[in-house]
Design a protein around this motif. Structure first.
Motif, PDB file in Angstrom:
ATOM      1  N   CYS A   1      -4.913   6.430  -1.767  1.00  0.00           N
ATOM      2  CA  CYS A   1      -4.185   5.203  -1.475  1.00  0.00           C
ATOM      3  C   CYS A   1      -4.229   4.300  -2.696  1.00  0.00           C
ATOM      4  O   CYS A   1      -5.248   4.236  -3.390  1.00  0.00           O
ATOM      5  CB  CYS A   1      -4.829   4.453  -0.312  1.00  0.00           C
ATOM      6  SG  CYS A   1      -4.710   5.301   1.269  1.00  0.00           S
TER       7      CYS A   1
ATOM      8  N   SER B   1       0.855  -1.188   0.000  1.00  0.00           N
ATOM      9  CA  SER B   1       0.000   0.000   0.000  1.00  0.00           C
ATOM     10  C   SER B   1       0.888   1.234   0.000  1.00  0.00           C
ATOM     11  O   SER B   1       1.969   1.244   0.588  1.00  0.00           O
ATOM     12  CB  SER B   1      -0.941   0.014   1.209  1.00  0.00           C
ATOM     13  OG  SER B   1      -0.226   0.143   2.410  1.00  0.00           O
TER      14      SER B   1
ATOM     15  N   SER C   1      -3.427   0.292  -3.194  1.00  0.00           N
ATOM     16  CA  SER C   1      -3.127  -0.940  -2.479  1.00  0.00           C
ATOM     17  C   SER C   1      -3.399  -2.130  -3.377  1.00  0.00           C
ATOM     18  O   SER C   1      -4.234  -2.061  -4.278  1.00  0.00           O
ATOM     19  CB  SER C   1      -4.011  -1.070  -1.233  1.00  0.00           C
ATOM     20  OG  SER C   1      -3.832   0.017  -0.365  1.00  0.00           O
TER      21      SER C   1
ATOM     22  N   SER D   1      -4.305  -3.852  -8.095  1.00  0.00           N
ATOM     23  CA  SER D   1      -4.235  -2.541  -7.453  1.00  0.00           C
ATOM     24  C   SER D   1      -5.641  -2.006  -7.291  1.00  0.00           C
ATOM     25  O   SER D   1      -6.517  -2.263  -8.110  1.00  0.00           O
ATOM     26  CB  SER D   1      -3.380  -1.569  -8.270  1.00  0.00           C
ATOM     27  OG  SER D   1      -3.959  -1.323  -9.518  1.00  0.00           O
TER      28      SER D   1
ATOM     29  N   CYS E   1      -3.220   3.526   4.660  1.00  0.00           N
ATOM     30  CA  CYS E   1      -3.946   2.806   3.602  1.00  0.00           C
ATOM     31  C   CYS E   1      -4.302   1.369   3.927  1.00  0.00           C
ATOM     32  O   CYS E   1      -4.774   0.634   3.054  1.00  0.00           O
ATOM     33  CB  CYS E   1      -3.129   2.854   2.319  1.00  0.00           C
ATOM     34  SG  CYS E   1      -2.800   4.537   1.746  1.00  0.00           S
ATOM     35  N   VAL E   2      -4.097   0.937   5.160  1.00  0.00           N
ATOM     36  CA  VAL E   2      -4.381  -0.448   5.538  1.00  0.00           C
ATOM     37  C   VAL E   2      -5.533  -0.469   6.530  1.00  0.00           C
ATOM     38  O   VAL E   2      -5.468   0.168   7.583  1.00  0.00           O
ATOM     39  CB  VAL E   2      -3.134  -1.134   6.144  1.00  0.00           C
ATOM     40  CG1 VAL E   2      -3.446  -2.576   6.530  1.00  0.00           C
ATOM     41  CG2 VAL E   2      -1.976  -1.092   5.162  1.00  0.00           C
TER      42      VAL E   2
END
Length: 109
Positions: A74, A67, A76, A86, A102-103
């Motif tokens: 973002c 990410s 990821s 992606s 971004c997680v």
């Protein structure tokens, strides 16, 4: 909860995702994946670094997942021997601790 994206931000994110996919495809073409078809984190980090992406961009890499926070959105996805994905999305209001914005947080209270 993810931040929402305007059409302009999504378009910027898609452009960034294209650049990221291009570098990560080079990793896949070079081969040398390890267990479960996953490439080493150092190789993925090196590919992202060629684009100028580092810790200051909220880069997180783990078990084939990556990410990046572009400053706008973002990007990821997964990079393994068998797939390269992606997704463009907004940053999380409460991301997983220690992973960047971004997680998704998988924990609870």
């Amino acid at each position: 909860m993810q931040g929402s994206l305007s059409e302009d931000r999504r378009a910027q994110g898609e452009a960034s995702a294209g650049l990221i996919r291009g570098e990560l495809e080079k990793v896949r073409e070079e081969g040398g994946s390890g267990a479960y078809g996953v490439f080493g984190e150092q190789r993925i980090a090196a590919a992202l670094k060629r684009l100028g992406c580092g810790k200051e961009h909220g880069v997180y890499i783990g078990n084939g997942f990556y990410s990046v926070h572009t400053g706008v959105v973002c990007v990821s996805g997964y990079v393994t021997k068998d797939e390269l994905t992606s997704e463009v999305h907004g940053a999380y209001a409460e991301p997983q601790p220690g992973t960047g914005p971004c997680v998704e947080n998988r924990g609870g209270h």
